[in-house]
Write a protein that holds these residues in place. Sequence first.
Motif, PDB file in Angstrom:
ATOM      1  N   LEU A  17      16.858 109.258  21.050  1.00 34.59           N
ATOM      2  CA  LEU A  17      17.508 109.723  19.832  1.00 34.59           C
ATOM      3  C   LEU A  17      16.441 109.787  18.750  1.00 34.59           C
ATOM      4  O   LEU A  17      15.744 108.791  18.496  1.00 34.59           O
ATOM      5  CB  LEU A  17      18.636 108.777  19.418  1.00 34.59           C
ATOM      6  N   ASN A  18      16.299 110.926  18.090  1.00 26.87           N
ATOM      7  CA  ASN A  18      15.112 111.149  17.260  1.00 26.87           C
ATOM      8  C   ASN A  18      15.454 111.607  15.844  1.00 26.87           C
ATOM      9  O   ASN A  18      15.031 112.661  15.385  1.00 26.87           O
ATOM     10  CB  ASN A  18      14.193 112.174  17.953  1.00 26.87           C
ATOM     11  N   GLU A  21      14.543 108.801  10.409  1.00 26.60           N
ATOM     12  CA  GLU A  21      14.713 108.732   8.951  1.00 26.60           C
ATOM     13  C   GLU A  21      16.163 108.461   8.571  1.00 26.60           C
ATOM     14  O   GLU A  21      16.455 108.032   7.452  1.00 26.60           O
ATOM     15  CB  GLU A  21      14.216 110.032   8.304  1.00 26.60           C
ATOM     16  N   ARG A  22      17.105 108.704   9.498  1.00 25.93           N
ATOM     17  CA  ARG A  22      18.534 108.436   9.287  1.00 25.93           C
ATOM     18  C   ARG A  22      19.025 107.350  10.239  1.00 25.93           C
ATOM     19  O   ARG A  22      20.220 107.229  10.471  1.00 25.93           O
ATOM     20  CB  ARG A  22      19.348 109.716   9.504  1.00 25.93           C
ATOM     21  N   MET A  23      18.097 106.552  10.770  1.00 26.78           N
ATOM     22  CA  MET A  23      18.441 105.494  11.719  1.00 26.78           C
ATOM     23  C   MET A  23      19.230 106.062  12.897  1.00 26.78           C
ATOM     24  O   MET A  23      20.126 105.421  13.442  1.00 26.78           O
ATOM     25  CB  MET A  23      19.195 104.361  11.030  1.00 26.78           C
ATOM     26  N   ASN A  24      18.873 107.306  13.275  1.00 28.72           N
ATOM     27  CA  ASN A  24      19.489 107.997  14.410  1.00 28.72           C
ATOM     28  C   ASN A  24      21.007 108.114  14.264  1.00 28.72           C
ATOM     29  O   ASN A  24      21.747 108.075  15.259  1.00 28.72           O
ATOM     30  CB  ASN A  24      19.126 107.300  15.727  1.00 28.72           C
ATOM     31  N   ALA A  25      21.468 108.268  13.026  1.00 28.02           N
ATOM     32  CA  ALA A  25      22.902 108.420  12.777  1.00 28.02           C
ATOM     33  C   ALA A  25      23.437 109.617  13.558  1.00 28.02           C
ATOM     34  O   ALA A  25      22.778 110.653  13.684  1.00 28.02           O
ATOM     35  CB  ALA A  25      23.158 108.596  11.286  1.00 28.02           C
ATOM     36  N   TRP A  26      24.637 109.464  14.062  1.00 24.53           N
ATOM     37  CA  TRP A  26      25.229 110.405  15.017  1.00 24.53           C
ATOM     38  C   TRP A  26      25.751 111.662  14.331  1.00 24.53           C
ATOM     39  O   TRP A  26      26.389 111.582  13.284  1.00 24.53           O
ATOM     40  CB  TRP A  26      26.362 109.717  15.756  1.00 24.53           C
ATOM     41  N   LEU A  52      17.861 105.659  28.035  1.00 26.12           N
ATOM     42  CA  LEU A  52      18.300 106.159  26.732  1.00 26.12           C
ATOM     43  C   LEU A  52      17.933 105.138  25.667  1.00 26.12           C
ATOM     44  O   LEU A  52      18.292 103.963  25.771  1.00 26.12           O
ATOM     45  CB  LEU A  52      19.815 106.388  26.742  1.00 26.12           C
ATOM     46  N   THR A  53      17.227 105.580  24.622  1.00 26.01           N
ATOM     47  CA  THR A  53      16.811 104.670  23.564  1.00 26.01           C
ATOM     48  C   THR A  53      16.744 105.423  22.238  1.00 26.01           C
ATOM     49  O   THR A  53      17.134 106.586  22.158  1.00 26.01           O
ATOM     50  CB  THR A  53      15.456 104.003  23.913  1.00 26.01           C
ATOM     51  N   GLY A  54      16.270 104.743  21.190  1.00 22.54           N
ATOM     52  CA  GLY A  54      16.189 105.360  19.873  1.00 22.54           C
ATOM     53  C   GLY A  54      14.783 105.300  19.317  1.00 22.54           C
ATOM     54  O   GLY A  54      14.004 104.398  19.652  1.00 22.54           O
ATOM     55  N   ALA A  55      14.454 106.252  18.465  1.00 20.92           N
ATOM     56  CA  ALA A  55      13.159 106.261  17.787  1.00 20.92           C
ATOM     57  C   ALA A  55      13.257 105.433  16.508  1.00 20.92           C
ATOM     58  O   ALA A  55      14.308 105.366  15.866  1.00 20.92           O
ATOM     59  CB  ALA A  55      12.748 107.689  17.455  1.00 20.92           C
ATOM     60  N   GLY A  56      12.155 104.795  16.143  1.00 21.46           N
ATOM     61  CA  GLY A  56      12.144 104.035  14.901  1.00 21.46           C
ATOM     62  C   GLY A  56      12.765 102.666  15.037  1.00 21.46           C
ATOM     63  O   GLY A  56      12.736 102.055  16.104  1.00 21.46           O
ATOM     64  N   ARG A  57      13.369 102.179  13.951  1.00 25.33           N
ATOM     65  CA  ARG A  57      13.841 100.793  13.907  1.00 25.33           C
ATOM     66  C   ARG A  57      15.302 100.619  14.297  1.00 25.33           C
ATOM     67  O   ARG A  57      15.813  99.499  14.286  1.00 25.33           O
ATOM     68  CB  ARG A  57      13.631 100.219  12.508  1.00 25.33           C
ATOM     69  N   ALA A  58      15.991 101.706  14.646  1.00 20.18           N
ATOM     70  CA  ALA A  58      17.402 101.609  15.025  1.00 20.18           C
ATOM     71  C   ALA A  58      17.643 102.346  16.331  1.00 20.18           C
ATOM     72  O   ALA A  58      16.908 103.273  16.690  1.00 20.18           O
ATOM     73  CB  ALA A  58      18.291 102.192  13.933  1.00 20.18           C
ATOM     74  N   PHE A  59      18.696 101.923  17.026  1.00 22.92           N
ATOM     75  CA  PHE A  59      19.164 102.705  18.173  1.00 22.92           C
ATOM     76  C   PHE A  59      20.035 103.843  17.664  1.00 22.92           C
ATOM     77  O   PHE A  59      19.732 105.011  17.838  1.00 22.92           O
ATOM     78  CB  PHE A  59      19.935 101.817  19.153  1.00 22.92           C
ATOM     79  N   CYS A  60      21.126 103.495  17.001  1.00 30.42           N
ATOM     80  CA  CYS A  60      22.000 104.495  16.378  1.00 30.42           C
ATOM     81  C   CYS A  60      22.909 103.784  15.398  1.00 30.42           C
ATOM     82  O   CYS A  60      23.683 102.902  15.782  1.00 30.42           O
ATOM     83  CB  CYS A  60      22.825 105.233  17.427  1.00 30.42           C
ATOM     84  N   ALA A  61      22.807 104.147  14.125  1.00 33.64           N
ATOM     85  CA  ALA A  61      23.550 103.468  13.056  1.00 33.64           C
ATOM     86  C   ALA A  61      24.994 103.925  12.947  1.00 33.64           C
ATOM     87  O   ALA A  61      25.666 103.609  11.966  1.00 33.64           O
ATOM     88  CB  ALA A  61      22.836 103.685  11.726  1.00 33.64           C
TER      89      ALA A  61
END
Length: 267
Positions: A17-18, A21-26, A52-61
């Motif tokens: 999930l990329n 900048e939005r914490m991978n918000a859906w 399956l993972t997230g970029a940055g400091r969050a997986f998905c907010a």
Amino acid sequence: MSELLYEVREAVAVLTLNRPERMNAWTPGLETLLRERFAQAEADPEARAILLTGAGRAFCAGADMDAVAAEDGEGPGSTAAPPAVEGDFAQRYSYLMSGRKPLICAINGGAAGVGFVLPLFADIRLVAEGAKLTTAFARRGFVAEHGSAWLLPRLIGPMNAADLLLSGRTLRGAEAASLGLARALPDAGFAEAAFEVARDLAANCSPRSMAVIKAQLRGAFVQTLAEATRMADVELEKCHGVPDMEEGVAHFLERRPAAFPPLPAEG
């Protein structure tokens, strides 16, 4: 740059999930991309496991609240009930359980709402010890979404599921592990350690065996013990004489790395 990255490394299809900048918000776009990339990974002959993972400091907010506030009641990101479809593993996100390759979800950071629910459909959940997780639904005026009220009790028990869904409280990765929701890994080196779990499956396990075991696990949701045992007996008989079983015995006796054949076509 795509909002969902796809690459294959060491026989592992990595879906990231990329939107850091939005914490991978859906968003509706991410929802569409995930379905497409999952299908791509399932069809990719070079991929034997999916991570399956997230970029940055969050997986998905969770849902992008700007999109929720501007919602027009239509589209895949809408809260409007979609048309009913048949099949436990053909629902909005439960298709993630329908594949033949192992799906590992690496929760690298914060996960809330739909970001909490998505990993529930994975075969294996890994979480950074310090990651913050929350269902959040009750604190946003929503309800237990996307089958989470069915899945959570089966994963962590009715009382623990009720606690997390009714309270919407935040828990850390270490507590998620204590509940049996995920396996916690240290924050330092988390991405590499999570990849190694997927790489190990891809390198050392029979693709055919993993596909059948996934089918057994799906069936077990609705089977009696007798039905599950019968399925195991039938599938075990099918193992005899196939290249995977021959290779599994040979590499063990010869004390060498496994060289299992690719996943055979369905049918």
